[in-house]
Design a protein around this motif. Structure first.
Motif, PDB file in Angstrom:
ATOM      1  N   LYS A 270       0.976  -1.186   0.183  1.00  0.00           N
ATOM      2  CA  LYS A 270       0.095   0.130   0.001  1.00  0.00           C
ATOM      3  C   LYS A 270       0.850   1.129   0.094  1.00  0.00           C
ATOM      4  N   VAL A 271       1.962   1.194   0.665  1.00  0.00           N
ATOM      5  CA  VAL A 271       2.746   2.279   0.539  1.00  0.00           C
ATOM      6  C   VAL A 271       3.367   2.632  -0.539  1.00  0.00           C
ATOM      7  N   LEU A 272       3.860   1.791  -1.415  1.00  0.00           N
ATOM      8  CA  LEU A 272       4.505   1.755  -2.795  1.00  0.00           C
ATOM      9  C   LEU A 272       3.250   1.989  -3.710  1.00  0.00           C
ATOM     10  N   GLU A 273       2.168   1.694  -3.484  1.00  0.00           N
ATOM     11  CA  GLU A 273       1.025   2.076  -4.316  1.00  0.00           C
ATOM     12  C   GLU A 273       0.727   3.708  -4.130  1.00  0.00           C
ATOM     13  N   ASP A 274       0.816   4.027  -3.156  1.00  0.00           N
ATOM     14  CA  ASP A 274       0.582   5.496  -2.837  1.00  0.00           C
ATOM     15  C   ASP A 274       1.630   6.247  -3.080  1.00  0.00           C
ATOM     16  N   ASP A 275       2.887   5.684  -3.418  1.00  0.00           N
ATOM     17  CA  ASP A 275       4.258   6.606  -3.566  1.00  0.00           C
ATOM     18  C   ASP A 275       4.946   5.797  -4.474  1.00  0.00           C
ATOM     19  N   PRO A 276       4.620   5.919  -5.867  1.00  0.00           N
ATOM     20  CA  PRO A 276       5.473   5.327  -7.109  1.00  0.00           C
ATOM     21  C   PRO A 276       6.703   5.706  -7.025  1.00  0.00           C
ATOM     22  N   HIS A 277       7.225   6.919  -6.528  1.00  0.00           N
ATOM     23  CA  HIS A 277       8.467   7.008  -6.488  1.00  0.00           C
ATOM     24  C   HIS A 277       9.392   5.975  -5.718  1.00  0.00           C
ATOM     25  N   GLN A 278       8.818   5.447  -4.486  1.00  0.00           N
ATOM     26  CA  GLN A 278       9.793   4.524  -3.876  1.00  0.00           C
ATOM     27  C   GLN A 278       9.849   3.079  -4.855  1.00  0.00           C
TER      28      GLN A 278
END
Length: 364
Positions: free
Chosen positions: A75-83
């Motif tokens: 969910k973190v990566l879905e919310d922050d594609p930069h990561q």
């Protein structure tokens, strides 16, 4: 001795988690890149993301797959594609090529031929959610020793070895690179860490108490107090006599990871000069950070679990076997242990990877 891939992974996980076990209330985010040469059964390049000493993402440079360990990480990566783009760059793009070139150059610089060599970089930050204090850290290590690290206060690089001085001089002169590091270590990484803590609160902020056992190999061996299954790793385990903590005749072990995300630790007590009548004056005390209650285990003979009874009644303790195995693996991994330093450089952008390689390897 040839190690299996399973054993090699245990070595890597021990290295990964042993890099920072200080008693701290701060949250931490680390990106750990490890390149190796001379280990045929070990991946040449692996990357891990670690939050509060929990492995949250892992990739093998030979496989184009990023292994996310928890749903909340997805969910973190879905919310922050930069990561996610950062992970891809670290795992499959500029980073593997960069590290392979660096190992080749460093073996020449250190006048080495053949053998096993490890180059590791750890970058990240610590964040105190009470005070708001943020500390960024970067460091390269080579063959188990510090090679070069950043000092954000002086905006310079620290070179503890003569072989790293040429790299220091080049990086000190590169003011744009220093600003790039400062931005990642003090702005971008802390933002990402806060997001991890927010999304993974139920996992990262949980507490689990351990089971505590007393173990003894032979009648003349020290008595080991083993606590296993606790979380977080911020814990203490001590022997006391008459209520006073002992500092002599005791041997403290490392805090080690269990396969299920919890931790274990042990402390040995030498009883060679203690009479049986005085045993009742001793106890083992476990304390977990954030939990008021202590777990107190009295030193009583009927509580000691051992494998030196007659064979028909022998009890082989699975937990004790795990401890021994991890200790053996930690010895094998010693050449890549960073002495529990705080560590290494933020990932270089693709545009800068060639430049970094030239600075680390001027002869190429």
């Amino acid at each position: 001795m040839k190690l299996t891939s399973h054993q090699n992974m245990k070595i890597f996980i021990f290295l990964l988690l042993s890099s920072h076990f200080a008693f701290s209330v701060k949250h931490s985010l680390k990106y750990i890149s490890t390149a190796s040469s001379g280990l045929p059964d070990f991946p040449e390049f692996v990357v891990a993301a670690v939050v509060d000493d929990n492995l949250v993402a892992f990739c093998n440079g030979n496989k184009k797959i990023i292994d996310l360990k928890h749903d909340w990480v997805k969910k973190v990566l879905e919310d922050d594609p930069h990561q996610l783009e950062l992970y891809k760059g670290l795992c499959f793009q500029w980073e593997p090529t960069f590290f392979k070139a660096e190992i080749n150059g460093l073996t020449q610089r250190f006048n080495q031929s053949g053998g096993v060599h490890i180059l590791q970089r750890i970058s990240g930050c610590e964040w105190d959610d009470e005070t708001g204090e943020i500390v960024g850290f970067n460091q390269f290590g080579y063959d188990g020793e510090d090679f070069i690290s950043i000092d954000l206060k002086t905006e310079t690089w620290i070179a503890p070895k003569p072989e790293a001085v040429i790299t220091k001089l080049g990086w000190d002169a590169d003011k744009a690179r220093m600003k790039y590091n400062q931005n990642y270590l003090t702005v971008i990484y802390p933002e990402w860490l806060k997001k991890y803590v927010d999304y993974g609160r139920s996992f990262l902020l949980r507490t689990e108490l351990p089971s505590v056992s007393l173990l003894q190999k032979t009648p003349s061996s020290p008595v080991s107090c083993l606590a296993t299954g606790f979380y977080p790793h911020r814990a203490s385990l001590v022997w006391r006599k008459d209520g006073e903590e002992l500092h002599e005749e005791v041997d403290h072990g490392e805090i080690l990871p269990n396969h299920n995300g919890t931790f274990q630790m042990s402390v040995d007590l030498n009883l060679s000069s203690v009479t049986p009548e005085d045993w009742t004056r001793y106890d083992c005390v476990f304390q977990l950070s954030g939990v008021k209650e202590e777990i107190i285990t009295k030193l009583e003979k009927d509580r000691i679990r051992t494998n030196w009874v007659k064979p028909s009644n022998m009890t082989v303790l699975v937990t004790a076997a795990v401890v021994v195995l991890v200790l053996i693996l930690s010895g094998a991994a010693g050449f890549i242990d960073y002495n529990k330093k705080k560590a290494i450089t933020p990932p270089s952008s693709p545009d800068n990877s060639t430049e970094l390689s030239e600075q680390l390897n001027p002869e190429t």
